[in-house]
Design a protein around this motif. Structure first.
Motif, PDB file in Angstrom:
ATOM      1  N   PHE A 323      14.241  49.918  28.283  1.00 41.29           N
ATOM      2  CA  PHE A 323      12.952  49.815  28.957  1.00 41.29           C
ATOM      3  C   PHE A 323      12.982  48.704  29.995  1.00 41.29           C
ATOM      4  CE2 PHE A 323      11.850  52.007  25.036  1.00 41.29           C
ATOM      5  CZ  PHE A 323      11.104  53.057  25.532  1.00 41.29           C
ATOM      6  N   ASP A 324      13.802  48.902  31.008  1.00 44.12           N
ATOM      7  CA  ASP A 324      13.840  47.961  32.118  1.00 44.12           C
ATOM      8  C   ASP A 324      12.487  47.941  32.815  1.00 44.12           C
ATOM      9  OD1 ASP A 324      16.474  47.374  31.641  1.00 44.12           O
ATOM     10  OD2 ASP A 324      17.226  48.888  33.043  1.00 44.12           O
ATOM     11  N   PHE A 325      12.245  46.851  33.529  1.00 34.78           N
ATOM     12  CA  PHE A 325      10.998  46.747  34.276  1.00 34.78           C
ATOM     13  C   PHE A 325      10.933  47.816  35.352  1.00 34.78           C
ATOM     14  CE2 PHE A 325       8.378  45.196  37.762  1.00 34.78           C
ATOM     15  CZ  PHE A 325       7.197  44.920  37.080  1.00 34.78           C
ATOM     16  N   GLU A 326       9.775  48.444  35.440  1.00 38.49           N
ATOM     17  CA  GLU A 326       9.530  49.469  36.458  1.00 38.49           C
ATOM     18  C   GLU A 326       8.179  49.174  37.098  1.00 38.49           C
ATOM     19  OE1 GLU A 326       8.594  54.275  36.665  1.00 38.49           O
ATOM     20  OE2 GLU A 326       9.426  53.391  34.834  1.00 38.49           O
ATOM     21  N   PRO A 327       8.127  48.930  38.399  1.00 39.68           N
ATOM     22  CA  PRO A 327       6.838  48.629  39.030  1.00 39.68           C
ATOM     23  C   PRO A 327       5.827  49.747  38.798  1.00 39.68           C
ATOM     24  CG  PRO A 327       8.649  48.149  40.524  1.00 39.68           C
ATOM     25  CD  PRO A 327       9.242  48.877  39.361  1.00 39.68           C
ATOM     26  N   ALA A 328       4.622  49.347  38.435  1.00 38.87           N
ATOM     27  CA  ALA A 328       3.505  50.292  38.245  1.00 38.87           C
ATOM     28  C   ALA A 328       3.918  51.488  37.395  1.00 38.87           C
ATOM     29  CB  ALA A 328       2.981  50.750  39.604  1.00 38.87           C
ATOM     30  N   TRP A 329       4.447  51.202  36.198  1.00 37.94           N
ATOM     31  CA  TRP A 329       5.031  52.284  35.402  1.00 37.94           C
ATOM     32  C   TRP A 329       3.997  53.278  34.869  1.00 37.94           C
ATOM     33  CZ3 TRP A 329       5.786  47.230  33.056  1.00 37.94           C
ATOM     34  CH2 TRP A 329       4.989  46.973  31.941  1.00 37.94           C
ATOM     35  N   ASN A 330       2.731  52.954  34.935  1.00 38.11           N
ATOM     36  CA  ASN A 330       1.704  53.908  34.504  1.00 38.11           C
ATOM     37  C   ASN A 330       1.048  54.669  35.657  1.00 38.11           C
ATOM     38  OD1 ASN A 330       1.763  53.410  31.634  1.00 38.11           O
ATOM     39  ND2 ASN A 330       0.797  51.430  32.039  1.00 38.11           N
ATOM     40  N   ALA A 331       1.493  54.413  36.884  1.00 34.87           N
ATOM     41  CA  ALA A 331       0.807  54.985  38.048  1.00 34.87           C
ATOM     42  C   ALA A 331       0.857  56.509  38.058  1.00 34.87           C
ATOM     43  CB  ALA A 331       1.396  54.429  39.338  1.00 34.87           C
ATOM     44  N   GLY A 332       1.997  57.097  37.744  1.00 33.44           N
ATOM     45  CA  GLY A 332       2.100  58.548  37.743  1.00 33.44           C
ATOM     46  C   GLY A 332       1.171  59.192  36.736  1.00 33.44           C
ATOM     47  N   LEU A 333       1.083  58.594  35.559  1.00 29.63           N
ATOM     48  CA  LEU A 333       0.161  59.079  34.536  1.00 29.63           C
ATOM     49  C   LEU A 333      -1.284  58.939  35.018  1.00 29.63           C
ATOM     50  CD1 LEU A 333      -0.550  59.992  31.628  1.00 29.63           C
ATOM     51  CD2 LEU A 333      -0.346  57.573  30.958  1.00 29.63           C
ATOM     52  N   CYS A 334      -1.609  57.790  35.589  1.00 28.31           N
ATOM     53  CA  CYS A 334      -2.971  57.573  36.078  1.00 28.31           C
ATOM     54  C   CYS A 334      -3.339  58.593  37.154  1.00 28.31           C
ATOM     55  CB  CYS A 334      -3.110  56.155  36.629  1.00 28.31           C
ATOM     56  SG  CYS A 334      -3.090  54.856  35.364  1.00 28.31           S
ATOM     57  N   GLU A 335      -2.376  58.923  38.001  1.00 32.65           N
ATOM     58  CA  GLU A 335      -2.651  59.897  39.055  1.00 32.65           C
ATOM     59  C   GLU A 335      -2.987  61.264  38.463  1.00 32.65           C
ATOM     60  OE1 GLU A 335      -0.774  61.394  43.325  1.00 32.65           O
ATOM     61  OE2 GLU A 335       0.359  60.010  42.034  1.00 32.65           O
ATOM     62  N   GLN A 336      -2.249  61.664  37.425  1.00 30.07           N
ATOM     63  CA  GLN A 336      -2.556  62.931  36.755  1.00 30.07           C
ATOM     64  C   GLN A 336      -3.973  62.920  36.177  1.00 30.07           C
ATOM     65  OE1 GLN A 336       0.502  64.623  34.063  1.00 30.07           O
ATOM     66  NE2 GLN A 336       1.783  62.894  34.712  1.00 30.07           N
ATOM     67  N   VAL A 337      -4.330  61.805  35.553  1.00 32.85           N
ATOM     68  CA  VAL A 337      -5.659  61.699  34.950  1.00 32.85           C
ATOM     69  C   VAL A 337      -6.740  61.722  36.025  1.00 32.85           C
ATOM     70  CG1 VAL A 337      -7.201  60.172  33.658  1.00 32.85           C
ATOM     71  CG2 VAL A 337      -4.825  60.494  32.898  1.00 32.85           C
TER      72      VAL A 337
END
Length: 429
Positions: A323-337
């Motif tokens: 689980f390396d650091f990933e910028p804005a790792w929840n952004a794709g999920l948020c976009e779907q929502v």
């Protein structure tokens, strides 16, 4: 035109002056005589520096049990909560808004994993949605964890939801602008939502509709007791779970939970990725080498994990590689929502500065930062001006919290950067 970080927005009719929020963090204030002053010291700098919204870290709705880490604050006592008006007044004085986050840890509570706490509270059982899954029962037999669960009856589920409502009522009376439900991070709300934990056969288990019923019941209790206060919940995805886990919350499940929350009457949602376990999927970044090697915390680690504390550190090292650091790792999920709901979607996880503009453009209505506030308590003064947080995602701030230490930055080069910025006046509004 895309919204800007400095633009106001609304949650449940409440106007928030800008789109930057302090995500929930463990303040380690507890409930002692200095607790309120400690919370003011932790939270007021963010408001003074311009954060539009502050989410106080998870507070526990019951007198006993349910704390996921040492130093968590409880909000069961009316006299204590009334004193928190000093905190809400301090935040409001700077024009910011503050929500309280309500939680119960369930199977993630200290009565499961903290050896010293178990020894001091031998009769305290974990509240469980169902019998612990097979893998956790194996961990119990191996002595890694210790389970003596009390599986909630249907009546007790309703009573626990009522405790959320009573806590919300007390907090709103003390001046909090809204309520945030800790629906993720493997607390008891996630345990109700997750097919991995929830094997119930009553109205709170089985089907999707039944598994989200606990969130609905909490909503109804808060509305009945605290009125039409703005209400937010985190919503988890469990795609970070190990491959051997077959039952977990998918991204599609999370989108549907968010839609259900909007239908229930929640005013905003915070979709987040994670796992069915409390692991590095929640705090992505480097293995916290400095924190584990610091002799100041050794006694605390031994108290928490017993003689196997080095094995815990090794497991932490191994898991961090996945689980390396990933910028804005929840952004794709948020976009779907965001494509499926009309209430505000809040995005946190890996937001450090450069990600803000694209996230606000397509994925979320507001962005939050958590760990960077440990390094820069007055971070909003810089982020609202378009600058990047100095946090290096090393996680040396988080691991010592298991030993009862405060959440503060302990990485010398990060602290040196903060010092140089402070001397230049970067944190002044």
């Amino acid at each position: 035109m895309s919204p800007q970080i400095t633009d106001p927005f609304e949650i449940g009719g409440l106007s928030v002056p800008n789109r930057l929020y302090r995500a929930p963090l463990l303040e380690c204030a507890g409930n002692g005589p200095d607790a309120v002053e400690s919370l003011i010291r932790e939270l007021e700098p963010a408001a003074e520096a311009g954060a539009g919204l502050l989410f106080q870290g998870a507070t526990i709705v019951r007198r006993e049990g349910g704390c996921a880490a040492p130093g968590m604050t409880r909000v069961h006592d009316p006299a204590f909560v009334a004193e928190l008006e000093r905190l809400t007044d301090a935040v409001h004085e700077h024009g910011s808004r503050i929500f309280v986050q309500l939680e119960h840890g369930g199977l993630r509570s200290m009565e499961t994993w903290h050896a010293g706490y178990r020894a001091e509270n031998p009769d305290l059982k974990q509240l469980a949605v169902s019998r612990p899954p097979r893998l956790l029962r194996l961990a119990d037999r191996l002595g890694v964890l210790e389970y003596d669960p009390h599986v909630l009856s249907t009546a007790e589920v309703y009573e626990l939801a009522a405790d959320f409502g009573r806590a919300a009522e007390r907090c709103v009376a003390a001046g909090y602008d809204g309520v945030h439900i800790a629906g993720a991070n493997m607390g008891i709300v996630q345990q109700f939502l997750s097919p991995y934990y929830n094997r119930r056969d009553d109205e709170f288990g089985g089907s999707f509709t039944n598994r989200v019923r606990f969130l609905s019941t909490i909503h109804d209790e808060i509305r009945e007791r605290a009125g039409d206060v703005p209400l937010v919940t985190k919503v988890p995805v469990e795609t970070g779970s190990p491959p051997l886990i077959r039952r977990f919350l998918s991204e599609r499940d999370a989108v549907e939970i968010c839609r259900a929350c909007e239908a229930m009457g929640y005013d905003a949602v915070v979709p987040v990725r994670g796992s069915v376990f409390w692991d590095m999927s929640l705090v992505r970044g480097e293995f916290p080498e400095r924190a584990w090697a610091d002799d100041r915390f050794r006694a605390g680690y031994e108290e928490a994990f017993g003689p196997r504390w080095r094995a815990v550190a090794l497991a932490n090292r191994i898991h961090a590689r996945g689980f390396d650091f990933e910028p804005a790792w929840n952004a794709g999920l948020c976009e779907q929502v965001r494509e499926r709901v009309s209430v505000p979607v809040l995005c946190e996880g890996g937001i450090r500065g450069p990600e803000i503009e694209p996230v606000l453009d397509s994925a979320a209505d507001a962005v939050g930062m958590g760990r960077p506030f440990y390094a820069e308590p007055r971070l909003p003064a810089r982020v609202l001006a378009g600058e990047r947080a100095v946090c290096e995602n090393c996680n040396n701030c988080t691991v010592p919290q298991a030993a009862g230490a405060r959440g503060v930055c302990r990485t010398p080069n990060v602290l040196a950067k903060r010092g140089r910025l402070a001397r230049r006046g970067a944190y002044e509004r």
